[in-house]
Design a protein around this motif. Structure first.
Motif, short mmCIF file in Angstrom:
data_model
loop_
_atom_site.label_atom_id
_atom_site.label_comp_id
_atom_site.label_asym_id
_atom_site.label_seq_id
_atom_site.Cartn_x
_atom_site.Cartn_y
_atom_site.Cartn_z
N GLY A 27 0.81 -1.21 0.00
CA GLY A 27 0.00 0.00 0.00
C GLY A 27 0.84 1.26 0.00
N SER A 28 1.77 1.34 0.93
CA SER A 28 2.56 2.57 1.11
C SER A 28 3.90 2.55 0.38
CB SER A 28 2.83 2.80 2.59
OG SER A 28 3.71 1.79 3.09
N GLY A 29 4.37 1.36 -0.01
CA GLY A 29 5.69 1.24 -0.61
C GLY A 29 6.82 1.21 0.40
N ARG A 30 6.47 1.31 1.70
CA ARG A 30 7.48 1.28 2.75
C ARG A 30 8.27 -0.03 2.67
NH1 ARG A 30 6.20 -0.43 8.50
NH2 ARG A 30 8.19 -0.21 9.55
N GLN A 31 9.59 0.07 2.83
CA GLN A 31 10.44 -1.11 2.80
C GLN A 31 11.17 -1.25 4.13
OE1 GLN A 31 12.11 -2.41 -1.21
NE2 GLN A 31 12.58 -0.23 -1.16
N VAL A 32 11.31 -2.49 4.58
CA VAL A 32 12.12 -2.76 5.77
C VAL A 32 13.05 -3.91 5.45
CG1 VAL A 32 10.46 -1.89 7.46
CG2 VAL A 32 10.36 -4.28 6.78
N ALA A 33 14.25 -3.85 5.99
CA ALA A 33 15.20 -4.94 5.81
C ALA A 33 14.81 -6.08 6.74
CB ALA A 33 16.61 -4.46 6.13
N VAL A 34 14.89 -7.29 6.23
CA VAL A 34 14.65 -8.48 7.04
C VAL A 34 15.82 -9.42 6.84
CG1 VAL A 34 12.13 -8.35 7.20
CG2 VAL A 34 13.17 -9.38 5.20
N SER A 35 15.98 -10.35 7.76
CA SER A 35 17.17 -11.20 7.73
C SER A 35 17.29 -11.96 6.42
CB SER A 35 17.15 -12.17 8.90
OG SER A 35 16.02 -13.00 8.83
N ALA A 44 2.13 -10.05 14.42
CA ALA A 44 0.87 -9.40 14.09
C ALA A 44 1.04 -7.96 13.65
CB ALA A 44 -0.07 -9.47 15.30
N GLY A 45 2.23 -7.54 13.29
CA GLY A 45 2.44 -6.16 12.88
C GLY A 45 3.35 -6.09 11.68
N ASP A 46 4.52 -5.48 11.85
CA ASP A 46 5.49 -5.41 10.76
C ASP A 46 6.11 -6.78 10.50
OD1 ASP A 46 5.05 -2.77 10.41
OD2 ASP A 46 6.91 -2.09 11.35
N PRO A 47 6.65 -6.98 9.30
CA PRO A 47 7.29 -8.27 9.01
C PRO A 47 8.57 -8.43 9.81
CG PRO A 47 7.66 -6.72 7.23
CD PRO A 47 6.72 -6.05 8.18
N VAL A 48 8.89 -9.68 10.07
CA VAL A 48 10.17 -10.03 10.68
C VAL A 48 10.78 -11.14 9.84
CG1 VAL A 48 9.50 -9.37 13.03
CG2 VAL A 48 9.12 -11.72 12.25
N GLY A 49 12.07 -11.33 9.97
CA GLY A 49 12.73 -12.39 9.23
C GLY A 49 12.81 -13.66 10.04
N VAL A 50 12.83 -14.77 9.35
CA VAL A 50 13.09 -16.06 9.97
C VAL A 50 14.29 -16.62 9.24
CG1 VAL A 50 12.23 -18.36 10.49
CG2 VAL A 50 10.68 -16.40 10.54
N ASP A 51 15.42 -16.74 9.95
CA ASP A 51 16.63 -17.20 9.26
C ASP A 51 16.62 -18.71 9.11
OD1 ASP A 51 17.51 -18.29 11.69
OD2 ASP A 51 18.94 -16.67 12.07
N ARG A 52 17.63 -19.25 8.46
CA ARG A 52 17.66 -20.68 8.15
C ARG A 52 17.75 -21.55 9.40
NH1 ARG A 52 17.41 -21.31 2.94
NH2 ARG A 52 18.39 -19.84 1.52
N GLN A 53 18.09 -20.98 10.53
CA GLN A 53 18.11 -21.71 11.79
C GLN A 53 16.77 -21.63 12.52
OE1 GLN A 53 20.89 -19.46 11.10
NE2 GLN A 53 21.65 -21.30 10.08
N GLY A 54 15.77 -20.96 11.92
CA GLY A 54 14.45 -20.85 12.54
C GLY A 54 14.35 -19.74 13.56
N ASP A 61 17.85 -6.43 13.45
CA ASP A 61 18.73 -7.60 13.56
C ASP A 61 18.80 -8.21 14.95
OD1 ASP A 61 19.37 -7.71 10.87
OD2 ASP A 61 21.05 -6.32 11.09
N ASP A 62 17.90 -7.81 15.85
CA ASP A 62 17.83 -8.46 17.15
C ASP A 62 17.15 -9.81 17.01
OD1 ASP A 62 19.01 -6.37 18.48
OD2 ASP A 62 17.11 -5.47 19.13
N VAL A 63 17.70 -10.84 17.65
CA VAL A 63 17.05 -12.15 17.66
C VAL A 63 15.91 -12.09 18.66
CG1 VAL A 63 17.32 -14.60 18.16
CG2 VAL A 63 19.13 -13.36 16.96
#
Length: 166
Positions: A27-35, A44-54, A61-63
């Protein structure tokens, strides 16, 4: 550029397209870096990354959560309906429940010639896991499975829920 879109998912904050290492709000074009690695959405809000170790990794970059070593490669992550938990699914059929997600029995992959390749939320609850040739396995949902198997020329790489019809 951000590379090819891997998957598009809806979160409370709207629709997000996942590229390798970047999530972009449609919608907004906003970008965030994920792992880097196997990136998916949870929470339930912004996306987060799930790395290959789960591990769940925030945009800073906080775990946020570490389930410990996985038994095989990551297939994907599905957010629990209440938004307070998620399931991590591996190619060995292990389903790791985190937060408020209900624990489920693993999927016996020893009897199938094709690997697990995609996981998505069930129509109303739980999750559905698919093999490369279209065999389906459900956990925590009344979804009966039974998708027609895919032709040899293609393989399933992602699935998406469709609300049940009235």
């Amino acid at each position: 550029g951000a590379g090819h879109i891997r998957v598009v998912r809806r979160l409370v904050s709207g629709w997000w397209a996942l590229h390798p290492g970047v999530a972009r709000h449609l919608g907004s074009g906003r970008q965030v870096a994920v792992s880097a690695g196997a990136v998916d959405l949870a929470g339930a809000g912004d996306p987060v990354g799930v790395d290959r170790q789960g591990r769940l990794v925030g945009t800073d970059d906080d775990v946020l959560d570490d389930p410990g070593p996985l038994d095989d490669d990551l297939v994907g992550v599905v957010t629990a309906p209440d938004g307070g938990g998620w399931w991590i699914v591996t190619t060995a059929g292990t389903i790791v429940a985190r937060g408020t997600a209900e624990p489920f029995e693993p999927i016996d992959t020893s009897v199938y010639p094709h690997r697990l390749t995609a996981v998505g939320p069930g129509p109303t609850s739980g999750l559905v896991v698919v093999t490369a040739d279209g065999r389906t396995h459900s956990r925590g949902t009344s979804y009966p499975g039974g998708l027609r198997r895919m032709p040899a020329s293609g393989r399933v790489v992602a699935i998406s829920p469709v609300p049940p019809s009235d």
